[in-house]
Scaffold this motif. Structure first.
Motif, PDB file in Angstrom:
ATOM      1  N   ARG A   1      32.733  34.910  44.510  1.00 54.15           N
ATOM      2  CA  ARG A   1      31.637  34.807  45.475  1.00 54.15           C
ATOM      3  C   ARG A   1      30.297  35.244  44.881  1.00 54.15           C
ATOM      4  NH1 ARG A   1      34.527  34.359  50.402  1.00 54.15           N
ATOM      5  NH2 ARG A   1      36.710  34.992  50.145  1.00 54.15           N
ATOM      6  N   ARG A   2      30.342  35.808  43.680  1.00 51.77           N
ATOM      7  CA  ARG A   2      29.108  36.230  43.024  1.00 51.77           C
ATOM      8  C   ARG A   2      28.583  35.080  42.156  1.00 51.77           C
ATOM      9  NH1 ARG A   2      27.565  41.631  43.600  1.00 51.77           N
ATOM     10  NH2 ARG A   2      28.805  42.448  45.336  1.00 51.77           N
ATOM     11  N   PRO A   3      27.355  34.601  42.413  1.00 50.75           N
ATOM     12  CA  PRO A   3      26.871  33.380  41.756  1.00 50.75           C
ATOM     13  C   PRO A   3      26.716  33.479  40.251  1.00 50.75           C
ATOM     14  CG  PRO A   3      25.089  34.491  42.950  1.00 50.75           C
ATOM     15  CD  PRO A   3      26.362  35.174  43.340  1.00 50.75           C
ATOM     16  N   ASN A   4      26.509  34.681  39.704  1.00 46.13           N
ATOM     17  CA  ASN A   4      26.247  34.813  38.270  1.00 46.13           C
ATOM     18  C   ASN A   4      27.434  35.360  37.487  1.00 46.13           C
ATOM     19  OD1 ASN A   4      23.442  33.916  38.125  1.00 46.13           O
ATOM     20  ND2 ASN A   4      23.021  35.690  39.414  1.00 46.13           N
ATOM     21  N   ILE A   5      28.585  35.400  38.133  1.00 46.70           N
ATOM     22  CA  ILE A   5      29.794  35.839  37.440  1.00 46.70           C
ATOM     23  C   ILE A   5      30.567  34.631  36.933  1.00 46.70           C
ATOM     24  CG2 ILE A   5      32.098  36.837  37.772  1.00 46.70           C
ATOM     25  CD1 ILE A   5      30.919  38.990  39.449  1.00 46.70           C
ATOM     26  N   ARG A   6      30.880  34.641  35.655  1.00 50.53           N
ATOM     27  CA  ARG A   6      31.770  33.649  35.073  1.00 50.53           C
ATOM     28  C   ARG A   6      33.176  34.226  35.141  1.00 50.53           C
ATOM     29  NH1 ARG A   6      32.418  32.368  28.677  1.00 50.53           N
ATOM     30  NH2 ARG A   6      33.788  30.555  28.824  1.00 50.53           N
ATOM     31  N   LEU A   7      34.021  33.631  35.938  1.00 55.67           N
ATOM     32  CA  LEU A   7      35.344  34.188  36.205  1.00 55.67           C
ATOM     33  C   LEU A   7      36.399  33.560  35.312  1.00 55.67           C
ATOM     34  CD1 LEU A   7      37.184  35.990  37.983  1.00 55.67           C
ATOM     35  CD2 LEU A   7      37.389  34.024  39.536  1.00 55.67           C
ATOM     36  N   VAL A   8      37.181  34.412  34.653  1.00 55.50           N
ATOM     37  CA  VAL A   8      38.335  33.975  33.867  1.00 55.50           C
ATOM     38  C   VAL A   8      39.573  34.570  34.521  1.00 55.50           C
ATOM     39  CG1 VAL A   8      39.489  33.985  31.625  1.00 55.50           C
ATOM     40  CG2 VAL A   8      36.979  33.907  31.748  1.00 55.50           C
ATOM     41  N   MET A   9      40.450  33.709  35.024  1.00 59.25           N
ATOM     42  CA  MET A   9      41.654  34.157  35.720  1.00 59.25           C
ATOM     43  C   MET A   9      42.862  33.925  34.830  1.00 59.25           C
ATOM     44  SD  MET A   9      42.631  35.393  38.699  1.00 59.25           S
ATOM     45  CE  MET A   9      44.114  35.575  39.696  1.00 59.25           C
ATOM     46  N   LEU A  10      43.595  34.994  34.531  1.00 55.24           N
ATOM     47  CA  LEU A  10      44.813  34.865  33.749  1.00 55.24           C
ATOM     48  C   LEU A  10      45.912  34.313  34.652  1.00 55.24           C
ATOM     49  CD1 LEU A  10      44.772  38.256  31.804  1.00 55.24           C
ATOM     50  CD2 LEU A  10      43.754  36.073  31.160  1.00 55.24           C
ATOM     51  N   GLY A  11      46.571  33.262  34.225  1.00 56.67           N
ATOM     52  CA  GLY A  11      47.557  32.599  35.070  1.00 56.67           C
ATOM     53  C   GLY A  11      48.952  33.150  34.908  1.00 56.67           C
ATOM     54  N   GLY A  12      49.873  32.582  35.682  1.00 54.34           N
ATOM     55  CA  GLY A  12      51.266  33.000  35.613  1.00 54.34           C
ATOM     56  C   GLY A  12      51.939  32.912  36.964  1.00 54.34           C
ATOM     57  N   ILE A  13      53.013  33.638  37.131  1.00 49.92           N
ATOM     58  CA  ILE A  13      53.752  33.667  38.382  1.00 49.92           C
ATOM     59  C   ILE A  13      53.137  34.719  39.297  1.00 49.92           C
ATOM     60  CG2 ILE A  13      55.998  34.147  39.448  1.00 49.92           C
ATOM     61  CD1 ILE A  13      57.307  33.149  36.893  1.00 49.92           C
ATOM     62  N   TYR A  14      52.932  34.320  40.541  1.00 48.24           N
ATOM     63  CA  TYR A  14      52.293  35.230  41.500  1.00 48.24           C
ATOM     64  C   TYR A  14      53.291  36.260  42.026  1.00 48.24           C
ATOM     65  CZ  TYR A  14      49.781  36.838  45.650  1.00 48.24           C
ATOM     66  OH  TYR A  14      49.166  37.611  46.592  1.00 48.24           O
ATOM     67  N   ASP A  15      52.857  37.539  42.011  1.00 48.04           N
ATOM     68  CA  ASP A  15      53.668  38.634  42.538  1.00 48.04           C
ATOM     69  C   ASP A  15      53.015  39.145  43.815  1.00 48.04           C
ATOM     70  OD1 ASP A  15      55.782  40.800  42.207  1.00 48.04           O
ATOM     71  OD2 ASP A  15      53.950  42.006  42.236  1.00 48.04           O
ATOM     72  N   GLY A  16      53.669  38.937  44.950  1.00 55.92           N
ATOM     73  CA  GLY A  16      53.081  39.264  46.239  1.00 55.92           C
ATOM     74  C   GLY A  16      52.706  40.711  46.448  1.00 55.92           C
ATOM     75  N   PRO A  17      53.611  41.662  46.180  1.00 55.67           N
ATOM     76  CA  PRO A  17      53.285  43.065  46.458  1.00 55.67           C
ATOM     77  C   PRO A  17      52.040  43.572  45.741  1.00 55.67           C
ATOM     78  CG  PRO A  17      55.639  42.813  46.140  1.00 55.67           C
ATOM     79  CD  PRO A  17      55.015  41.493  45.781  1.00 55.67           C
ATOM     80  N   THR A  18      51.792  43.104  44.508  1.00 57.99           N
ATOM     81  CA  THR A  18      50.610  43.564  43.775  1.00 57.99           C
ATOM     82  C   THR A  18      49.477  42.550  43.807  1.00 57.99           C
ATOM     83  OG1 THR A  18      51.434  42.655  41.684  1.00 57.99           O
ATOM     84  CG2 THR A  18      52.004  44.943  42.196  1.00 57.99           C
ATOM     85  N   ALA A  19      49.718  41.375  44.425  1.00 60.94           N
ATOM     86  CA  ALA A  19      48.715  40.303  44.509  1.00 60.94           C
ATOM     87  C   ALA A  19      48.168  39.933  43.136  1.00 60.94           C
ATOM     88  CB  ALA A  19      47.574  40.692  45.445  1.00 60.94           C
ATOM     89  N   SER A  20      49.055  39.896  42.146  1.00 57.97           N
ATOM     90  CA  SER A  20      48.652  39.639  40.763  1.00 57.97           C
ATOM     91  C   SER A  20      49.493  38.526  40.152  1.00 57.97           C
ATOM     92  CB  SER A  20      48.793  40.910  39.915  1.00 57.97           C
ATOM     93  OG  SER A  20      48.011  41.959  40.452  1.00 57.97           O
ATOM     94  N   PHE A  21      48.962  37.946  39.079  1.00 55.91           N
ATOM     95  CA  PHE A  21      49.663  36.891  38.352  1.00 55.91           C
ATOM     96  C   PHE A  21      50.157  37.435  37.016  1.00 55.91           C
ATOM     97  CE2 PHE A  21      46.868  34.776  41.278  1.00 55.91           C
ATOM     98  CZ  PHE A  21      47.563  33.649  41.687  1.00 55.91           C
ATOM     99  N   TYR A  22      51.419  37.169  36.692  1.00 55.45           N
ATOM    100  CA  TYR A  22      51.985  37.634  35.441  1.00 55.45           C
ATOM    101  C   TYR A  22      52.520  36.447  34.650  1.00 55.45           C
ATOM    102  CZ  TYR A  22      51.704  42.114  37.793  1.00 55.45           C
ATOM    103  OH  TYR A  22      51.238  43.214  38.455  1.00 55.45           O
ATOM    104  N   PRO A  23      52.203  36.363  33.342  1.00 56.32           N
ATOM    105  CA  PRO A  23      52.614  35.202  32.542  1.00 56.32           C
ATOM    106  C   PRO A  23      54.127  35.108  32.380  1.00 56.32           C
ATOM    107  CG  PRO A  23      51.720  36.929  31.130  1.00 56.32           C
ATOM    108  CD  PRO A  23      51.465  37.359  32.537  1.00 56.32           C
TER     109      PRO A  23
END
Length: 237
Positions: free
Chosen positions: A126-148
């Motif tokens: 949502r920040r216009p000047n942030i270049r976002l790099v998202m590391l992909g993988g399998i989504y883990d619900g409890p931690t809301a994170s992606f792990y390769p």
């Protein structure tokens, strides 16, 4: 609590949102009251269950964790804000503490943000000047994170100026620890690519030890708490 206990006993489990609607209060109020009466009711993910029903409580619930020590987490991130510089590449760890740092990034600051947590990405995008790099993988619900699934080479393309790391526990001998080994692997990889690493925690994590160790305290240039930034050796002697 009597009304809530009766509803949970009848339904076996009740979502926090449903409980709030039933009692005509906010979800935050429901979470607070349950934390104060954990001998009666407990959280299992986003649901409420009886404390004595034999179910295993979820090890980590992101929504519940977000409410805990909020002012201290915000203060720890405020201590980190002066470390941000335009044109930097920063790594923001998962959890509910480092998320507050996103709110402190000036809207006109040009940054590259690397993350693997959904809550961090949702704020950063949502920040216009942030270049976002998202590391992909399998989504883990409890931690809301992606792990390769396999070793992720994405980080190898980046030189990280500063990695802002979270932890479930901080202890002098065992260092910084977290709840899962997959999370620990991502943390170690990010710190290996970072020029500087800062541990961002509130003081309630001091003396706690979680299952997975990911870094000795000497690997952090600073530890940020609600009391400000300090070298690790000054906090534990």
């Amino acid at each position: 609590m009597r009304q809530l206990h009766q509803a949970v006993a009848q339904a076996k489990s009740l979502h926090v949102r449903e409980a709030a609607e039933l009692l005509d209060v906010s979800e935050m109020t429901v979470r607070r009251d349950i934390r104060e009466n954990e001998d009666i009711l407990q959280f299992l993910g986003g649901h409420i269950v009886l404390a004595d029903d034999g179910s295993h409580r979820a090890p980590y619930d992101l929504a519940d964790a977000a409410d805990r020590k909020r002012p201290a987490k915000q203060a720890a991130c405020a201590a980190c804000a002066p470390l941000l510089r335009p044109q930097q590449t920063v790594f923001l760890d998962c959890g509910t503490t480092v998320a507050h740092l996103v709110d402190l990034i000036p809207t006109d600051m040009d940054l590259t943000v690397i993350c693997y947590a959904l809550n961090i990405a949702d704020m950063a995008v949502r920040r216009p000047n942030i270049r976002l790099v998202m590391l992909g993988g399998i989504y883990d619900g409890p931690t809301a994170s992606f792990y390769p699934v396999h070793e992720d080479a994405t980080l190898e393309a980046f030189a990280i100026n500063c990695a802002f790391m979270s932890a479930a526990g901080v202890a002098p001998q065992l260092g910084a620890t977290c709840t899962t080994f997959r999370e620990a692997a991502v943390k170690r990889a990010a710190m290996a690519r970072a020029q500087t690493s800062v541990l961002v925690v509130d003081r309630s994590k001091f003396g706690q030890v979680a299952a997975a160790a990911f870094a000795p305290l000497k690997n952090f240039a600073r530890i940020a708490t609600e009391d400000g930034l300090a070298p690790p050796e000054t906090l534990f002697g």
